[in-house]
Write a protein that holds these residues in place. Structure first.
Motif, short mmCIF file in Angstrom:
data_model
loop_
_atom_site.label_atom_id
_atom_site.label_comp_id
_atom_site.label_asym_id
_atom_site.label_seq_id
_atom_site.Cartn_x
_atom_site.Cartn_y
_atom_site.Cartn_z
N ALA A 1 0.82 -1.21 0.00
CA ALA A 1 0.00 0.00 0.00
C ALA A 1 0.86 1.26 0.00
O ALA A 1 0.51 2.26 -0.65
N HIS A 2 1.98 1.24 0.72
CA HIS A 2 2.81 2.44 0.76
C HIS A 2 3.46 2.71 -0.59
O HIS A 2 3.58 3.86 -1.01
N ARG A 3 3.88 1.66 -1.29
CA ARG A 3 4.45 1.85 -2.61
C ARG A 3 3.39 2.30 -3.60
O ARG A 3 3.68 3.04 -4.54
N MET A 4 2.16 1.88 -3.40
CA MET A 4 1.07 2.30 -4.29
C MET A 4 0.65 3.74 -4.04
O MET A 4 0.40 4.50 -4.97
N LEU A 5 0.56 4.12 -2.75
CA LEU A 5 -0.04 5.41 -2.40
C LEU A 5 0.97 6.47 -2.00
O LEU A 5 0.66 7.66 -2.01
N GLY A 6 2.17 6.06 -1.58
CA GLY A 6 3.20 7.02 -1.21
C GLY A 6 3.00 7.69 0.12
O GLY A 6 3.72 8.63 0.46
N SER A 7 2.06 7.22 0.91
CA SER A 7 1.76 7.84 2.20
C SER A 7 1.52 6.75 3.23
O SER A 7 0.70 5.85 3.00
N GLY A 8 2.21 6.83 4.36
CA GLY A 8 2.01 5.86 5.41
C GLY A 8 0.60 5.88 5.97
O GLY A 8 0.02 4.84 6.25
N CYS B 1 -5.98 0.21 -3.32
CA CYS B 1 -5.08 1.33 -3.62
C CYS B 1 -5.32 1.86 -5.04
O CYS B 1 -5.26 3.07 -5.27
N LEU B 2 -5.57 0.96 -5.97
CA LEU B 2 -5.85 1.39 -7.35
C LEU B 2 -7.10 2.26 -7.39
O LEU B 2 -7.12 3.30 -8.05
N ASP B 3 -8.13 1.86 -6.66
CA ASP B 3 -9.35 2.67 -6.59
C ASP B 3 -9.06 4.05 -6.01
O ASP B 3 -9.59 5.07 -6.48
N ARG B 4 -8.20 4.10 -5.00
CA ARG B 4 -7.86 5.38 -4.38
C ARG B 4 -7.06 6.26 -5.33
O ARG B 4 -7.26 7.48 -5.37
N LEU B 5 -6.13 5.66 -6.06
CA LEU B 5 -5.34 6.45 -7.02
C LEU B 5 -6.24 7.04 -8.10
O LEU B 5 -6.09 8.19 -8.51
N ARG B 6 -7.16 6.24 -8.58
CA ARG B 6 -8.09 6.73 -9.61
C ARG B 6 -8.99 7.82 -9.06
O ARG B 6 -9.35 8.76 -9.77
N LEU C 1 7.54 6.71 -8.90
CA LEU C 1 6.26 6.01 -9.00
C LEU C 1 5.10 6.97 -9.18
O LEU C 1 4.10 6.64 -9.81
N ASP C 2 5.24 8.17 -8.61
CA ASP C 2 4.19 9.18 -8.76
C ASP C 2 4.01 9.62 -10.20
O ASP C 2 2.98 10.22 -10.54
N THR C 3 5.00 9.37 -11.07
CA THR C 3 4.87 9.76 -12.47
C THR C 3 4.07 8.75 -13.28
O THR C 3 3.71 9.03 -14.42
N LEU C 4 3.80 7.58 -12.71
CA LEU C 4 3.07 6.54 -13.43
C LEU C 4 1.56 6.76 -13.31
O LEU C 4 1.06 7.25 -12.31
N ALA C 5 0.85 6.36 -14.35
CA ALA C 5 -0.60 6.35 -14.30
C ALA C 5 -1.04 5.28 -13.30
O ALA C 5 -0.28 4.35 -13.00
#
Length: 293
Positions: free
Chosen positions: A22-29, A66-71, A116-120
Motif C-alpha cells: 500500500a505504501h508503494r502504491m499510495l506514497g503515504s504511510g 489502492c488502485l481505486d484510491r489512485l483513480r 512512482l508518482d509519475t506513473l498512471a
C-alpha cells in the motif's frame, strides 16, 4: 480460538507485507494504513474459508483498494471515509503516526516514490504488484480487466519509465542483473545455501503449461523449495534482458526454448518460467554481448 480471532491473527501475519504494498502504491504511510484496514474490512466480509491462497488474495485486494484510491485522486482529490463503513480492526492494529510514516518512506526510498508518482494508476498498480511483489500477470489481469499479454506490456512500459526516472536501489537494473547472474551461477554449480540466500523467504516460482511439461511444477513457494528445484540446474541458461528487466534464456539448437523472468528487490521474490513458443515470441529479448552492457 474463535474463527474471527483466528482470522484476525492470520491477517496480522500479513500486515507488514500489505502495508509495504500500500505504501508503494499510495506514497503515504497514513493512506497505506487506511488501505490495509479497508482490506481487513473486505476480508471480514468475505468467505475466508473459501480462500485457498490467503497471502495472494490479500495482496491483490490491497492493491485493488489502492488502485481505486489512485483513480479517485483525479476525480475526487479528497474522499473522506464514512465512519460507519469501517469494520472492527484486529486487536493489535496500530494507528499511523508521523514517525512510522517517515521510517516507512525511508525504507522504500524517497526517490522511488517520486518516480512512482509519475506513473498512471494502472501502470503503478501493475509495476508495484508484479515487479516488487511477484504477483502473476494472470492475477493482475483479472483486477484491471486486461489480458495477461496486455498487462505484461503495461509492466514493460512502466519499468522503462521507472528506469528513466533515475537509478534507485529497488529498480536498478545493473544491481538486479548481478543478483540474477549470481543466482544462475549458484544454480549451475549446485550451491544450495547460496541459492537460499539470494531468494526471498516467500519467493514464488511459476511455470507455464509447456514448462510444466518439460519438468517444472505449476507453482513452487518458499526459498528452500525453489532453491531445491534449481540446485544443479540452469546449465544452459544465459543472462538476458527480458522486456527491459534482467532475466535469462535457455537456448537449444540455436532457438530460445525457455525464458526465465525474475522479480528482484533486495533478493529474488519471483521467478517465471515461460516455454510456450507464442509467449516467447512476444518478449522483447536482448541476449549476448548486448545484454552484458
Amino acid at each position: 480460538m474463535h474463527d474471527a480471532d483466528l482470522l484476525a491473527t492470520r491477517f496480522e501475519e500479513h500486515r507488514p507485507r500489505l502495508r509495504a504494498v500500500a505504501h508503494r502504491m499510495l506514497g503515504s504511510g497514513a493512506e497505506a494504513e487506511d488501505a490495509v484496514q479497508d482490506t481487513w474490512l473486505r476480508l471480514s466480509r468475505a468467505d475466508a474459508a473459501g480462500v485457498d491462497n490467503l497471502a495472494g488474495w490479500l495482496t491483490t485486494t490491497v492493491g485493488r483498494v489502492c488502485l481505486d484510491r489512485l483513480r479517485a485522486r483525479t476525480a475526487r482529490p479528497e474522499q473522506p471515509w464514512e465512519a460507519g463503513e469501517r469494520a472492527p480492526a484486529p486487536a493489535d492494529a496500530e494507528p499511523a503516526d508521523p514517525e512510522r510514516e517517515a521510517v516507512l518512506t525511508e525504507s522504500v526510498g524517497r526517490a522511488l516514490l517520486v518516480v512512482l508518482d509519475t506513473l498512471a494508476p494502472t501502470e503503478r498498480f501493475v509495476f508495484v504488484l508484479h515487479d516488487m511483489f511477484a504477483v502473476s500477470f494472470d492475477e493482475i489481469a483479472a483486477v484491471v480487466d486486461r489480458s495477461p499479454a496486455a498487462v505484461r506490456q503495461i509492466a514493460s512500459r512502466a519499468r522503462r519509465r521507472v528506469q528513466l526516472g533515475g537509478t534507485v536501489p529497488e529498480a536498478d537494473p545493473a544491481r538486479q542483473r548481478r543478483i540474477v547472474e549470481a543466482f544462475l551461477a549458484a544454480s549451475r554449480e549446485g550451491r544450495f545455501d547460496d541459492l537460499v540466500t539470494l531468494l526471498d523467504p516467500h519467493v514464488v516460482l511459476r511455470a507455464d503449461p509447456v514448462a510444466v511439461g518439460l519438468g517444472s511444477t505449476p507453482e513452487t513457494r518458499g526459498s528452500a523449495a525453489v532453491a531445491g528445484f534449481f540446485n544443479g540446474r540452469a546449465q544452459a541458461a544465459v543472462p538476458a534482458y527480458v522486456d527491459a528487466a534482467p532475466g535469462a534464456v535457455v537456448v537449444l539448437g540455436g532457438q530460445v526454448r525457455i525464458v526465465l523472468t525474475f522479480v528482484v528487490t533486495d533478493r529474488i521474490v519471483g521467478i517465471e518460467a515461460v516455454a510456450d513458443p507464442e509467449l516467447i515470441a512476444a518478449f522483447d529479448l536482448v541476449t549476448g554481448d548486448a545484454a552484458a552492457r
